[in-house]
Design an enzyme around this catalytic site. Sequence first.
Site, PDB file in Angstrom:
ATOM      1  N   ASP A   1      80.454   5.859 -31.774  1.00 11.51           N
ATOM      2  CA  ASP A   1      79.543   6.512 -30.837  1.00 11.51           C
ATOM      3  C   ASP A   1      80.085   6.406 -29.413  1.00 11.51           C
ATOM      4  O   ASP A   1      80.395   5.299 -28.953  1.00 11.51           O
ATOM      5  CB  ASP A   1      78.162   5.855 -30.921  1.00 11.51           C
ATOM      6  CG  ASP A   1      77.164   6.466 -29.968  1.00 11.51           C
ATOM      7  OD1 ASP A   1      77.373   7.629 -29.555  1.00 11.51           O
ATOM      8  OD2 ASP A   1      76.175   5.799 -29.631  1.00 11.51           O
TER       9      ASP A   1
ATOM     10  N   SER B   1      69.220   8.472 -28.970  1.00 11.82           N
ATOM     11  CA  SER B   1      70.041   9.207 -28.011  1.00 11.82           C
ATOM     12  C   SER B   1      69.285   9.384 -26.687  1.00 11.82           C
ATOM     13  O   SER B   1      68.877   8.403 -26.077  1.00 11.82           O
ATOM     14  CB  SER B   1      70.467  10.542 -28.614  1.00 11.82           C
ATOM     15  OG  SER B   1      71.469  11.141 -27.844  1.00 11.82           O
TER      16      SER B   1
ATOM     17  N   HIS C   1      77.307   9.724 -34.072  1.00 14.11           N
ATOM     18  CA  HIS C   1      76.155   9.809 -33.175  1.00 14.11           C
ATOM     19  C   HIS C   1      75.170  10.822 -33.762  1.00 14.11           C
ATOM     20  O   HIS C   1      75.546  11.896 -34.205  1.00 14.11           O
ATOM     21  CB  HIS C   1      76.630  10.264 -31.792  1.00 14.11           C
ATOM     22  CG  HIS C   1      75.551  10.352 -30.766  1.00 14.11           C
ATOM     23  ND1 HIS C   1      75.270   9.327 -29.881  1.00 14.11           N
ATOM     24  CD2 HIS C   1      74.662  11.339 -30.471  1.00 14.11           C
ATOM     25  CE1 HIS C   1      74.284   9.689 -29.086  1.00 14.11           C
ATOM     26  NE2 HIS C   1      73.890  10.902 -29.428  1.00 14.11           N
TER      27      HIS C   1
END
Length: 787
Positions: free
Chosen positions: A716, A439, A746
């Site tokens: 995502d 991320s 995610h």
Amino acid sequence: MGFRLISRSLRIFTGKIKRMEYPDPPAKAGLCCPRECVEGSPPTYAMYEALKDSCQNNATYFQPDDSENGQRLYQGFMTLIDHIDTVWPLVDHVRKVAPLYDFDAKSPGNGYRSFVSVVDSCVLHGLKLSRQVCTGRDALLFRKGYFVKEVESCGQLLASLGTCLHHLQTLLSWAPPGELFPSEGHSPEELFSQADNINQYCFYGRCLGFQFLPSMRGILKGISICMAGFSEAYYSHGNLISSVWTGGQYLIDPEMRARRIVNISQSASIEFCKAFWFLAESEIMKRVPSLMSSTVAVNKVFTIAPEPLVVNTTEGKELTVLPPTVHIGLQGLNVRLISVNKRAGMVSEGTSSLPASDGILFHCHGGGFVAQSSKSHETYLRDWAAKLGMPILSVDYSLAPQAPFPRALEEVFYAYCWMINHFKEMGTTGKRIVFAGDSAGANLIAGCTLKILSAGLRPPDGLFMAYAPLLVSFIPSPARLLCLMDPILPFGFMMRCLKAYASPNAKGGKDDKRSNKELTSSNATTPVEGNGFLKVSPSQEGISEGPSSFEEVSPSDLAELQAHKSGSERRKSSDTTISAASLQSEHTATGITPTEDKSQQEPESENSSTLVGETPLKQDLEHTDKKRIKSRINEAATGIMSAMSSRLAYITGSNNIRPTQEELAVRTNLDSLIARSPSDEFIFSVPKDPLLSPYWAEEQLLKKFPPVRILTVHLDPCLDDCVMFAKKLKGLGNEVGIDVLEGLPHGFLNFSLMAKEANEGSKLCIERIKQLLDLENHATTPENNHL
């Protein structure tokens, strides 16, 4: 009469058996868009036809029913049929063109595929529900009221997805085949004006998590209930018992939960996001890794002193790297060393017969640039360290909004420069260096690689990025619409994180100046002029100006702040020059966690050592804004029933999160807030900088990138970022591979201890990192496995 009761009981029993025959797995995006569709061969719509037939059967059955619930069931099934007829041609078109946007034939994945799989999952969910009604409608205990709400929720869900499909048709017209971002300056405001507003309630109520794997649905539902309950205590200054009470109401009342979550997403402050995500580092949660993850012998927190570093370039020249000072001044930087074994040379580990490792993993954690730390990511880092058999150095960079861009990036770069000067103390020869991040951390390691290449330093031997945001601006793309239904990363959360990190001065004010200007790549390829919600203002297109001075303060008490803060919020140093790195051991070789987690404390003099021998800094706690998040969490988790008098209001409806005085003029009520376009709340400026958005970096720098492995998921919001960045690298001749996993959210790595599929995804990460490390005796793994 007795025979009739027996037959009804048999129907109930057989109905339960038949329900088990219709599981509700998510549709697979990798299989829902076969390549032959491009040539015009029609896809199979057996499940769409089956749903229509089943709905028609139920509608015919309930049409003569004069009761209110009977007529609502009739209307609900007829409405579902209408929605199927509307959605069918739209999803058919997207299904046919979606394969044109893949990275390659072996790695199917893009936002268009994702939405096709989401719609297919909705149809599968509706088919299961309709068949449950078919098999149980004659039973004595058939609950019409329950199924009325379920059928109506499914209809609302399919209607909202139909609106999303209309938006996808617009996006297809804005970009040539193969491009997931618009080729011209189109904004989300323009996109949402093309069709009706999307009803977000249906995504967070009874159908929450329908698009994910069954193993993830319970986890996501639990997180959503916790988020809603925590918001009650956080904003009303309630207590743990009262928040548990309201949490129970969110469990049994999905509509109330959906209303609250959408309200939170639209109205909650960035401080709420930080506080909620920092629950992962609470006293209970921080002990989970040591109890359930792999045992490690070394788990240390170092504090790198803020002093100039001298490093050698690839040309043999010396380069002085100054410690970061932008935004928050000169401070120490915490890093965590994790190793399954003690190795020769490791500082403060005594003697060891095990030689230094040839490789090291340099890691940056996720958390939206605003939350979490290496501690909250131990759930998978411990397992990685055990499986890789080498040390991992994870950086606890400073967090926004107190430390916005480029502070975190400069700290990651500084930590890398420090590491290459201290390989021996890390227990490695440094022969192979691989960067890894998930991320926000993946964005930072990509930006750090650009700074390394610009400075002429030794680059890493490979980059592993998991679900990476590589274009930090809300240019509309199909995958980014997924955030409107994402339980982990709701639209409002994502936008506030980006705003806090990329555009802290959105309401005006002086921009900030980046230090180490010589390391910034210049003349980067410019993107389209309009950046959607994150519009680029002329004053922010260049490198931002920063404060010429900063307030220097003493180091904060690590024991007070570490549990809820990271990076800049953990430690501040005075102007004393220090050539040391304080450290301390968290876990012994047996993996037993001490009663008090020492990673949350400033190292005591008897438990710490230095790499050079300078005196550690003294502690001096700052009692202002730095305790705000911690105090809010404590208020939400302590107290004795002080808010019980207001609980009845929470049972009957959701309270609005209290707005500021400035917001009262526009936020008249919750319904008007939800009704208007999300873009009304999130229009702000963002720097057009390749270090913020690596996708826009110069081609000459991207060509120098080491081999890259990207792992992401079909559901995502950052999927299109990963696909387009991989395409760009591939077009430049770089070695790059991408894996796109099915049915996971995610941030799934943080759930690797709770879900089998998430754990398998973590294992695939290890395999890809091994490929980049090119370890001796490591067998070549099959190319691009897809789960």
